[in-house]
Design a protein around this motif. Structure first.
Motif, short mmCIF file in Angstrom:
data_model
loop_
_atom_site.label_atom_id
_atom_site.label_comp_id
_atom_site.label_asym_id
_atom_site.label_seq_id
_atom_site.Cartn_x
_atom_site.Cartn_y
_atom_site.Cartn_z
N MET A 1 -2.37 -7.91 6.04
CA MET A 1 -2.45 -7.37 6.47
C MET A 1 -3.57 -6.44 7.04
SD MET A 1 0.65 -3.74 7.28
CE MET A 1 0.61 -3.54 4.76
N ILE A 19 0.32 -9.59 10.30
CA ILE A 19 1.08 -8.90 9.23
C ILE A 19 2.00 -9.94 9.01
CG2 ILE A 19 3.01 -7.91 10.20
CD1 ILE A 19 3.48 -6.20 7.51
N CYS A 114 6.85 -3.52 5.06
CA CYS A 114 5.45 -4.34 4.56
C CYS A 114 5.43 -3.02 3.06
CB CYS A 114 4.42 -4.20 5.06
SG CYS A 114 4.00 -2.91 6.16
#
Length: 189
Positions: A1, A19, A114
């Motif tokens: 990320m 991402i 995430c």
């Protein structure tokens, strides 16, 4: 990320968000406080970013924040569920630029989940880079109407590093400039 806020110049910047092996590039304009709104919004989702001098300093925002990007508004929405963060990025019509209804909008650009702390760390590292590269006044000179979001940045950085809120209120009801400067200059590896 990875989260990058680069190419900051008079009128616009470039935000690159990577991402899950996908790369997204956005171009917010100075018509909105893109980085400031983003950082304050993220701080509002962090349970440790409660500034003791003012309850709700990072007020809860429902529906996310908007970046002016010319013909579109880019809406960032964060939904935190303990350790996880759902990120939803949507393009919406900017009626101040184009009044003709675009039937293809709103359009979801990204909807993903995430780890909250991983995302916060990416943002903190980028804010560290931006402020050390440009300075507080240099950032404002380039971004025109808005200053670097120092309050949200320090609150997020302290919360991430020490896992507790930044208690800025001291005995004399002032802040500790020494503590703030130390935190500001502290490098995160």
């Amino acid at each position: 990320m990875n989260f990058s806020f680069i190419d900051i110049r008079s009128g616009s910047a470039t935000c690159v968000f990577e991402i899950n092996h996908k790369k997204f590039e956005f171009h917010p304009s100075f018509h909105s406080d893109a980085l400031g709104d983003f950082v304050s919004y993220l701080a509002s989702k962090h349970p440790l970013c409660k500034l003791s001098w003012k309850e709700g300093a990072f007020h809860k925002i429902n529906g996310g924040i908007h970046w002016q990007t010319g013909p579109y508004l880019l809406n960032w929405e964060f939904k935190r569920d303990f350790e996880d963060l759902e990120i939803i990025i949507t393009e919406k019509q900017n009626f101040t630029v184009d009044r003709k209804v675009n039937t293809n909008l709103p359009k979801i650009i990204l909807k993903t989940t995430c780890k909250f702390d991983d995302f916060v760390l990416c943002v903190i590292k980028e804010l560290d880079r931006v402020i050390k590269q440009r300075g507080i006044l240099g950032y404002r000179q380039e971004w025109q109407n808005y200053t670097f979001p120092i309050d949200g940045f320090l609150a997020l950085k302290y919360a991430y590093l020490y896992k507790k809120p930044f208690e800025i209120t001291k005995k004399n009801s002032g802040t500790s400039l020494e503590d703030e400067l130390h935190l500001l200059l502290l490098a995160i590896e």
